[in-house]
Design a protein around this motif. Structure first.
Motif, PDB file in Angstrom:
ATOM      1  N   GLU A 166       0.837  -1.197   0.000  1.00 51.83           N
ATOM      2  CA  GLU A 166       0.000   0.000   0.000  1.00 51.83           C
ATOM      3  C   GLU A 166       0.878   1.257   0.000  1.00 51.83           C
ATOM      4  O   GLU A 166       0.542   2.262  -0.618  1.00 51.83           O
ATOM      5  N   GLU A 167       2.012   1.191   0.701  1.00 55.66           N
ATOM      6  CA  GLU A 167       2.930   2.340   0.702  1.00 55.66           C
ATOM      7  C   GLU A 167       3.439   2.630  -0.704  1.00 55.66           C
ATOM      8  O   GLU A 167       3.651   3.781  -1.069  1.00 55.66           O
ATOM      9  N   MET A 168       3.631   1.579  -1.487  1.00 55.37           N
ATOM     10  CA  MET A 168       4.077   1.785  -2.870  1.00 55.37           C
ATOM     11  C   MET A 168       3.020   2.568  -3.630  1.00 55.37           C
ATOM     12  O   MET A 168       3.330   3.491  -4.378  1.00 55.37           O
ATOM     13  N   ARG A 169       1.752   2.206  -3.423  1.00 58.49           N
ATOM     14  CA  ARG A 169       0.683   2.935  -4.127  1.00 58.49           C
ATOM     15  C   ARG A 169       0.631   4.389  -3.671  1.00 58.49           C
ATOM     16  O   ARG A 169       0.417   5.296  -4.472  1.00 58.49           O
ATOM     17  N   GLN A 170       0.825   4.611  -2.369  1.00 55.82           N
ATOM     18  CA  GLN A 170       0.781   5.990  -1.854  1.00 55.82           C
ATOM     19  C   GLN A 170       1.970   6.802  -2.389  1.00 55.82           C
ATOM     20  O   GLN A 170       1.820   7.960  -2.743  1.00 55.82           O
ATOM     21  N   SER A 171       3.139   6.180  -2.434  1.00 54.34           N
ATOM     22  CA  SER A 171       4.319   6.872  -2.968  1.00 54.34           C
ATOM     23  C   SER A 171       4.074   7.279  -4.404  1.00 54.34           C
ATOM     24  O   SER A 171       4.446   8.368  -4.840  1.00 54.34           O
ATOM     25  N   CYS A 172       3.433   6.384  -5.125  1.00 52.64           N
ATOM     26  CA  CYS A 172       3.091   6.640  -6.517  1.00 52.64           C
ATOM     27  C   CYS A 172       2.223   7.906  -6.603  1.00 52.64           C
ATOM     28  O   CYS A 172       2.422   8.761  -7.472  1.00 52.64           O
ATOM     29  N   LYS A 173       1.276   8.006  -5.678  1.00 49.69           N
ATOM     30  CA  LYS A 173       0.386   9.177  -5.622  1.00 49.69           C
ATOM     31  C   LYS A 173       1.198  10.452  -5.373  1.00 49.69           C
ATOM     32  O   LYS A 173       0.958  11.489  -5.993  1.00 49.69           O
ATOM     33  N   ILE A 174       2.166  10.362  -4.463  1.00 49.36           N
ATOM     34  CA  ILE A 174       2.981  11.537  -4.135  1.00 49.36           C
ATOM     35  C   ILE A 174       3.809  11.950  -5.349  1.00 49.36           C
ATOM     36  O   ILE A 174       3.896  13.137  -5.681  1.00 49.36           O
ATOM     37  N   VAL A 175       4.410  10.961  -6.021  1.00 41.56           N
ATOM     38  CA  VAL A 175       5.233  11.276  -7.194  1.00 41.56           C
ATOM     39  C   VAL A 175       4.383  11.984  -8.240  1.00 41.56           C
ATOM     40  O   VAL A 175       4.799  12.970  -8.846  1.00 41.56           O
ATOM     41  N   LYS A 176       3.162  11.494  -8.436  1.00 39.22           N
ATOM     42  CA  LYS A 176       2.255  12.095  -9.412  1.00 39.22           C
ATOM     43  C   LYS A 176       1.983  13.553  -9.058  1.00 39.22           C
ATOM     44  O   LYS A 176       2.022  14.441  -9.926  1.00 39.22           O
ATOM     45  N   GLN A 177       1.715  13.809  -7.773  1.00 42.09           N
ATOM     46  CA  GLN A 177       1.437  15.188  -7.359  1.00 42.09           C
ATOM     47  C   GLN A 177       2.652  16.074  -7.566  1.00 42.09           C
ATOM     48  O   GLN A 177       2.540  17.220  -8.001  1.00 42.09           O
ATOM     49  N   ALA A 178       3.834  15.528  -7.238  1.00 37.02           N
ATOM     50  CA  ALA A 178       5.058  16.317  -7.405  1.00 37.02           C
ATOM     51  C   ALA A 178       5.292  16.628  -8.870  1.00 37.02           C
ATOM     52  O   ALA A 178       5.757  17.707  -9.240  1.00 37.02           O
ATOM     53  N   LEU A 179       4.945  15.665  -9.704  1.00 35.73           N
ATOM     54  CA  LEU A 179       5.142  15.840 -11.145  1.00 35.73           C
ATOM     55  C   LEU A 179       4.202  16.908 -11.696  1.00 35.73           C
ATOM     56  O   LEU A 179       4.610  17.790 -12.457  1.00 35.73           O
ATOM     57  N   GLU A 180       2.930  16.824 -11.263  1.00 33.58           N
ATOM     58  CA  GLU A 180       1.946  17.752 -11.820  1.00 33.58           C
ATOM     59  C   GLU A 180       2.076  19.153 -11.243  1.00 33.58           C
ATOM     60  O   GLU A 180       1.827  20.142 -11.932  1.00 33.58           O
ATOM     61  N   GLY A 181       2.446  19.243  -9.968  1.00 33.57           N
ATOM     62  CA  GLY A 181       2.462  20.564  -9.344  1.00 33.57           C
ATOM     63  C   GLY A 181       3.849  21.168  -9.219  1.00 33.57           C
ATOM     64  O   GLY A 181       4.048  22.102  -8.440  1.00 33.57           O
ATOM     65  N   MET A 182       4.833  20.623  -9.939  1.00 33.35           N
ATOM     66  CA  MET A 182       6.215  21.081  -9.793  1.00 33.35           C
ATOM     67  C   MET A 182       6.328  22.586 -10.023  1.00 33.35           C
ATOM     68  O   MET A 182       5.989  23.083 -11.093  1.00 33.35           O
ATOM     69  N   PRO A 183       6.751  23.329  -9.001  1.00 34.50           N
ATOM     70  CA  PRO A 183       6.884  24.780  -9.165  1.00 34.50           C
ATOM     71  C   PRO A 183       8.058  25.117 -10.082  1.00 34.50           C
ATOM     72  O   PRO A 183       8.812  24.236 -10.487  1.00 34.50           O
ATOM     73  N   SER A 184       8.187  26.370 -10.425  1.00 34.56           N
ATOM     74  CA  SER A 184       9.335  26.756 -11.237  1.00 34.56           C
ATOM     75  C   SER A 184      10.217  27.700 -10.422  1.00 34.56           C
ATOM     76  O   SER A 184       9.783  28.267  -9.424  1.00 34.56           O
TER      77      SER A 184
END
Lengths: 157, 411
Positions: free
Chosen positions: B283-301
């Motif tokens: 389950e932690e793998m799935r949650q990490s996946c969620k975090i990576v997705k958020q970091a990818l989509e919301g990456m500031p400049s």
């Protein structure tokens, strides 16, 4: 930057002061982390009190710092953690180089067993009443304690 | 022997099953390791067996002691960083991060959002990397051969992403005091996106192989129980505690590197056995996946390093045109940077549990003391409590469920 939750109101010092007025020698709040200097002879009692009465159910680690050549030479450092209070506190005891001895806290937290063995192995600080005080990282016949400041980083004997 | 004696012996043949009361069942001492494949490194367990039952266990560590803490004292702060990769070779970036956070706290510098978010992204990929190695090897220990091949297929892609960012697959040293070593490379988003979009279906594949697998369930359910009180007392942290019902994750309770901006859950179970630990980590793998997705989509400049000229190496272009930048570069490379006096204990949630760096500065450019509290050191201490009284075959499953790394234990 969020601070790794440490008590900032100093109520822990008050709690310890009520338990034993002579236990805390000094307190310091630096970069959001609380450090209490404890009278070396009272470390086991203070730890037991912090665990049972103040909710510090975890010992996060034991280590030491060597201030050679100044005296008191060693600092034994204890990092305590309370999951329920979400707090951390650092306890510190200053020990003289010629009598680097302190009471073990293995009776308070069993996890101290290996942590103290590591400090004994690498610093040569002796823990009184430790159930199994042997070297842990280095071979049993090793000479010297590598993390002492007067031990060379490299070289042959 | 006289005839009468001989006939007496023949008349009463000795009862081979009878034993004097003083004779105990025979105990055998078995050395498991330091080269046993399922100890995942150089751990030696001295097991005393009665038949197949483990009566006593003495773990012996130190085979991989490299004196990293001592070496750190002889290097500058930035140089010492490269040693932190080598502490836990399955989670090098977690160690980089913890060390950087500790030194940055001593320096009191603010890290720009891009660096913080990239750190979160890569640390979560590190968690995936570590959990994949754990799942593959844990399954192979218990006899499920094929899971390993699937896990390493995805791990390879993660290592390629690390290589894209830093030029290195494992010992990346990509996080530096003050930010990142290099700006994130062109095209990284597409690579990470391709990987992270397909990853949940890969986790489904692992689960297809194991979650309802009868043999897996028989080997793991109800095995390796240890009470929550014992765990806290013996120093266990991380997924093992969460599989016993304690909802404690440093990313939530004391967020660092802007974890508070991410939306994820901390999975817990209450069964407190090998199977529950497996479920928590999956389950932690799935949650990490969620975090990576958020970091990818919301990456500031913005910039990837802090605005601290005395700490961060200047850009190459500025060095060619500005005298000041050249001087700072010379000073940082030759002498390092001075860190104000003080001490800091920084804790993060590594894939294995609570990782702590205690850094003491005396005001010079070399750390006065670096103490690394690896999660595996605390976890391993509980091995005797975990395995005494159980079957030898279950020892493999139990210690596998702890997910320790010996580099992290011995340092």
């Amino acid at each position: 930057m969020p601070v790794d939750s440490m008590p900032v109101d100093g109520n822990l010092t008050a709690e310890l002061g009520a338990f034993d007025a002579e236990a805390v020698l000094a307190e310091k709040l630096d970069r959001g982390e609380l450090t209490l200097e404890i009278t070396p002879g009272k470390i086991a009692a203070v730890c037991a009190h912090l665990k049972t009465a103040c909710g510090f159910e975890r010992l996060s680690g034991v280590t030491a710092v060597d201030r050679y050549p100044s005296e008191p030479r060693f600092e034994a450092v204890y990092h305590l953690h309370s999951v329920s209070r979400n707090e951390r506190v650092r306890l510190k005891c200053r020990l003289r180089g010629d009598s680097a001895e302190i009471d073990s806290v293995t009776l308070v937290w069993r996890s101290a067993n290996w942590y103290e063995r590591e400090v004994f192995d690498l610093f040569g600080i002796h823990f009184r009443n430790h159930p199994d005080l042997r070297r842990i990282m280095l071979p049993d016949d090793w000479q010297g304690h590598p993390l002492r400041k007067d031990y060379p980083v490299r070289g042959y004997k | 022997m006289s005839d009468s004696e001989a006939s007496a012996v023949l008349a009463a043949p000795p009862d081979i099953d009878a034993q004097p009361e003083s004779v105990q069942p025979r105990r055998m001492t078995l050395n498991m390791g330091p080269q046993h494949p399922s100890t995942h490194g150089v751990l030696r367990l001295e097991l005393e067996l009665e038949g197949e039952t483990v009566r006593r266990c003495r773990p012996d560590i130190g085979y991989l002691h490299t004196g990293i803490e001592k070496q750190c004292e002889a290097l500058t702060y930035q140089q010492a960083l490269t040693l932190t990769d080598r502490v836990d070779y399955l989670a090098p970036l977690s160690n980089n991060l913890c060390y950087c956070l500790a030194v940055e706290k001593l320096l009191g510098i603010e890290i720009p959002a891009v660096a913080q978010w990239t750190r979160v992204l890569l640390t979560e990929l590190t968690r995936l990397n570590s959990h994949l190695v754990w799942l593959g090897t844990h399954a192979i220990d218990i006899g499920a051969m094929s899971v390993f091949l699937y896990c390493f297929r995805e791990r390879e892609e993660i290592l390629r992403i690390f290589e894209l960012f830093s030029g290195q697959r494992m010992m990346t040293s990509y996080f530096r005091v003050g930010g990142l070593a290099l700006a994130p490379p062109r095209g990284w988003q597409a690579r990470v996106k391709t990987f992270i979009d397909s990853f949940p279906s890969k986790v489904d594949e692992y689960e297809d192989l194991l979650t309802n697998n009868k043999i897996w369930i028989n080997r793991t359910r109800g095995v390796g129980y240890i009470s929550l009180e014992d765990m806290l007392d013996l120093g266990i942290t991380g997924p093992m505690l969460r599989a016993a019902g304690l909802n404690w994750d440093t990313r939530k309770t004391a967020p660092y590197s802007s974890y508070e901006k991410f939306d994820f859950e901390v999975p817990t179970r209450t069964e407190n056995d090998v199977y529950a630990r497996y479920q928590v980590r999956v389950e932690e793998m799935r949650q990490s996946c969620k975090i990576v997705k958020q970091a990818l989509e919301g990456m500031p400049s913005g910039p990837h390093t802090a605005d601290a000229a005395k700490v961060v190496l200047p850009e190459r272009e500025r060095m060619k045109t500005q005298k000041e930048a050249l001087i700072y570069h010379f000073k940082i490379v030759n002498e390092g940077f001075a860190v104000p006096e003080g001490e800091v204990y920084q804790v993060i949630e590594s894939p294995r549990g609570e990782l702590g760096y205690y850094v003491v500065s005396d005001g010079t450019s070399k750390p006065f003391r670096v103490h690394i509290h690896g999660p595996s050191f605390g976890n391993l201490q509980a091995v005797p409590k975990l395995v005494e009284g159980i079957l030898l075959a279950d020892v493999i499953a139990s210690i596998g469920s702890m997910d320790f790394v010996l580099g992290d234990t011995d340092r």
